[in-house]
Design an enzyme around this catalytic site. Structure first.
Site, PDB file in Angstrom:
ATOM      1  N   ALA A 146       0.857  -1.187   0.000  1.00 42.02           N
ATOM      2  CA  ALA A 146       0.000   0.000   0.000  1.00 42.02           C
ATOM      3  C   ALA A 146       0.891   1.233   0.000  1.00 42.02           C
ATOM      4  CB  ALA A 146      -0.903  -0.005   1.219  1.00 42.02           C
ATOM      5  N   LYS A 147       0.254   2.382  -0.159  1.00 42.27           N
ATOM      6  CA  LYS A 147       1.003   3.649  -0.219  1.00 42.27           C
ATOM      7  C   LYS A 147       1.946   3.826   0.962  1.00 42.27           C
ATOM      8  CE  LYS A 147      -0.996   7.091  -3.191  1.00 42.27           C
ATOM      9  NZ  LYS A 147      -2.055   6.369  -3.897  1.00 42.27           N
ATOM     10  N   ARG A 148       1.477   3.440   2.157  1.00 41.53           N
ATOM     11  CA  ARG A 148       2.301   3.677   3.343  1.00 41.53           C
ATOM     12  C   ARG A 148       3.591   2.845   3.335  1.00 41.53           C
ATOM     13  NH1 ARG A 148      -1.948   0.815   4.777  1.00 41.53           N
ATOM     14  NH2 ARG A 148      -1.569  -1.334   5.449  1.00 41.53           N
TER      15      ARG A 148
END
Ligand code: GLU
Length: 293
Positions: free
Chosen positions: A235-237
């Protein structure tokens, strides 16, 4: 019709390393078996403007080539409508008026597998039907006559999973993925489906639907996903995981490709090198952990 494999991304955002690893594998499976390789944009839902162009650019930069033009699901409404009409004519569909919440709150039918549609709208009488039609538009569901179905997968062997009265057309008129994918693969001559193993549980539904439409099931290979250090989907994180972000950090697509090939036990460099060495039986079966470039 010539046989073909395919990559079918959803243009909902930028391509990340997991998508590219799946695309490379689909390309290797197709090319190593003399198949064509087709690209289809699954843009019925969640399409974001500009995403398709970015995905095509990243695939090309990594050396994933495809035959012919890009097919887009939004241009294929009549094909999906035709398949739904055939099922309707065979008595294999019904209208459903349930909201998501109503489905969650409904008691499940006896012996029904977990997560299966409880069948609330399966046998409405004409008066109920008329009343419900006046309240909200209907979704179209499959009237399934099986509760489970078995598929064969090159990496997973036999896999048996739930079949229920799944949605074919949503109540906003959008064709459901499970119907579109079956119709498209058949119509495009695709007889080999290589994709992430998160889709394995949906495969019995799709293969069952194909059987109802007299479509032979393709050969399946569900490949392991790329995960983060915690074992969860990227994911983006997780930092730079898209090809665009990695390129901005000085890590161009051909280097990403080489990292991915290495993770598959295949030689780096242009995909032709990997093709010469490709052996499906030797592929890793576990998710691959991406811990950054
Ligand atoms: N469009 C789906 C996705 O990006 C893939 C569907 C498929 O390969 O059948 O997850």
């Amino acid at each position: 019709m010539t046989s073909a494999g395919r990559f079918a991304p959803s243009p909902s955002g930028e391509l990340h390393v997991g998508n590219l690893r799946t695309a490379i594998l689909a390309w290797l499976f197709a090319r190593s078996t003399g198949r064509k390789f087709l690209l289809r944009m699954e843009d019925l839902d969640r399409a974001r403007s500009g995403a398709e162009a970015g995905q095509l650019r990243d695939l090309q930069a990594a050396g994933v080539t495809w035959d012919g033009g890009v097919v887009r699901q939004t241009a294929r409404g009549p094909l999906y409508a035709g398949a739904i009409s055939r099922l309707e004519a065979a008595g294999l569909t019904y209208e459903c008026f349930c909201t998501r919440r109503e489905i969650q709150e409904a008691p499940s039918a006896p012996h029904a597998p977990q997560g299966a549609y409880p069948g609330t709208c399966r046998n409405l009488d004409p008066a109920e039907l008329e009343f419900k039609r006046s309240a909200r538009p209907a979704a179209i569901r499959l009237r399934a006559e099986a509760a489970e179905y078995t598929v064969r997968d090159l990496l997973h062997g036999e896999f048996t999973g739930v079949v229920d009265d799944f949605v074919l057309r949503r109540n906003d008129g959008v064709t459901a993925y499970n119907l579109a994918v079956v119709v498209d693969d058949a119509e495009q001559g695709i007889d080999q489906v290589v994709r992430g193993d998160d889709l394995l549980p949906s495969t019995p539904r799709q293969a069952y639907l194909a059987s109802l439409l007299s479509i032979p099931s393709p050969e399946y290979a569900h490949v392991p996903l790329v995960v983060n250090n915690d074992g969860a989907r990227l994911a983006k994180r997780d930092g730079a995981v898209t090809l665009a972000d990695l390129a901005a950090e000085g890590f161009p697509p051909d280097e990403v490709r080489d990292r991915l090939l290495e993770s598959l036990g295949l030689p780096a460099g242009p995909l032709g090198n990997a093709l010469a060495a490709f052996d499906p039986d030797a592929l890793p079966r576990e998710p691959w952990v991406w811990s950054g470039p």
